[in-house]
Design a protein around this motif. Structure first.
Motif, mmCIF file in Angstrom:
data_model
loop_
_atom_site.group_PDB
_atom_site.id
_atom_site.type_symbol
_atom_site.label_atom_id
_atom_site.label_comp_id
_atom_site.label_asym_id
_atom_site.label_seq_id
_atom_site.Cartn_x
_atom_site.Cartn_y
_atom_site.Cartn_z
ATOM 1 N N ASP A 38 -10.169 -28.967 19.520
ATOM 2 C CA ASP A 38 -9.325 -29.279 20.681
ATOM 3 C C ASP A 38 -8.557 -30.554 20.354
ATOM 4 O OD1 ASP A 38 -8.276 -30.249 23.123
ATOM 5 O OD2 ASP A 38 -9.813 -29.151 24.252
ATOM 6 N N THR A 39 -7.278 -30.400 19.997
ATOM 7 C CA THR A 39 -6.477 -31.559 19.603
ATOM 8 C C THR A 39 -6.114 -32.446 20.791
ATOM 9 O OG1 THR A 39 -4.474 -30.208 19.709
ATOM 10 C CG2 THR A 39 -5.538 -30.433 17.554
ATOM 11 N N ASP A 40 -6.128 -31.885 21.996
ATOM 12 C CA ASP A 40 -5.849 -32.705 23.178
ATOM 13 C C ASP A 40 -6.992 -33.684 23.448
ATOM 14 O OD1 ASP A 40 -3.407 -31.446 23.629
ATOM 15 O OD2 ASP A 40 -4.322 -29.909 24.895
ATOM 16 N N ASN A 42 -9.346 -34.435 21.074
ATOM 17 C CA ASN A 42 -9.836 -34.937 19.792
ATOM 18 C C ASN A 42 -11.301 -34.583 19.585
ATOM 19 O OD1 ASN A 42 -7.386 -36.111 18.993
ATOM 20 N ND2 ASN A 42 -7.815 -37.930 20.208
ATOM 21 N N GLU A 43 -11.625 -33.322 19.818
ATOM 22 C CA GLU A 43 -12.999 -32.859 19.682
ATOM 23 C C GLU A 43 -13.080 -31.655 18.757
ATOM 24 O OE1 GLU A 43 -14.830 -34.019 24.056
ATOM 25 O OE2 GLU A 43 -14.521 -31.919 23.560
ATOM 26 N N ILE A 44 -14.222 -31.574 18.084
ATOM 27 C CA ILE A 44 -14.542 -30.411 17.247
ATOM 28 C C ILE A 44 -15.918 -29.934 17.664
ATOM 29 C CG2 ILE A 44 -15.046 -29.608 14.906
ATOM 30 C CD1 ILE A 44 -13.136 -31.720 13.866
ATOM 31 N N HIS A 45 -16.043 -28.615 17.800
ATOM 32 C CA HIS A 45 -17.323 -28.010 18.169
ATOM 33 C C HIS A 45 -17.655 -26.942 17.130
ATOM 34 C CE1 HIS A 45 -20.446 -26.378 20.817
ATOM 35 N NE2 HIS A 45 -19.984 -25.190 20.458
ATOM 36 N N LEU A 46 -18.878 -26.967 16.610
ATOM 37 C CA LEU A 46 -19.351 -25.950 15.666
ATOM 38 C C LEU A 46 -20.399 -25.107 16.360
ATOM 39 C CD1 LEU A 46 -20.015 -28.045 12.414
ATOM 40 C CD2 LEU A 46 -18.183 -26.409 12.784
#
Length: 135
Positions: A38-40, A42-46
């Motif tokens: 999610d670039t809005d 600034n998150e990354i989820h695995l």
């Protein structure tokens, strides 16, 4: 259980997860993970989708948004011994249509992908369908 640690990003965006945490979540060689960025925010989820040894296929469908459509599709997959590992469905901007994405394991499939594609296309509510092997 949640764990928190500050990690420094390595060259080319590489992240090194502490080994004991990696094993706890199945972050091992040849495992499959869904990465959501999610670039809005600034998150990354695995999210782990499958452990090694699976034969994965991504199925994308555009369907008429009616009750029971998902049941028809999942019933067909189950009939052919296809295991659904991940799926997501949502309404599309075009009124009356929905999108479904699924990652499935075809390790025990009892038909060919070509025949499966034809059967999915034969479901009355299916407008478009595509199958893509995940290597």
């Amino acid at each position: 259980m949640r764990h928190y640690e500050i990690l420094k990003i390595g060259e080319n965006g590489k992240v090194e997860i502490p080994l004991e945490w990696a094993y706890e979540v199945g972050l091992i060689k040849d495992a499959y993970f869904l990465v959501e960025i999610d670039t809005d925010l600034n998150e990354i989820h695995l999210e782990r989708i499958a452990l090694p040894g699976k034969q994965l296929v991504e199925i994308e469908l555009v369907v008429k948004d009616r009750p029971g459509v998902l049941a028809k599709i999942t019933g067909l997959l189950g009939k052919h011994r296809i295991n659904i590992l991940f799926s997501e469905a949502e309404e599309m901007e075009q009124i009356g249509l929905g999108a479904i994405v699924a990652v499935v394991d075809i390790s025990e499939i009892d038909t060919t992908l070509e025949k499966l594609l034809k059967e999915l296309e034969g479901i009355e509510e299916v407008v478009e369908v595509s199958l893509k092997r995940i290597k």
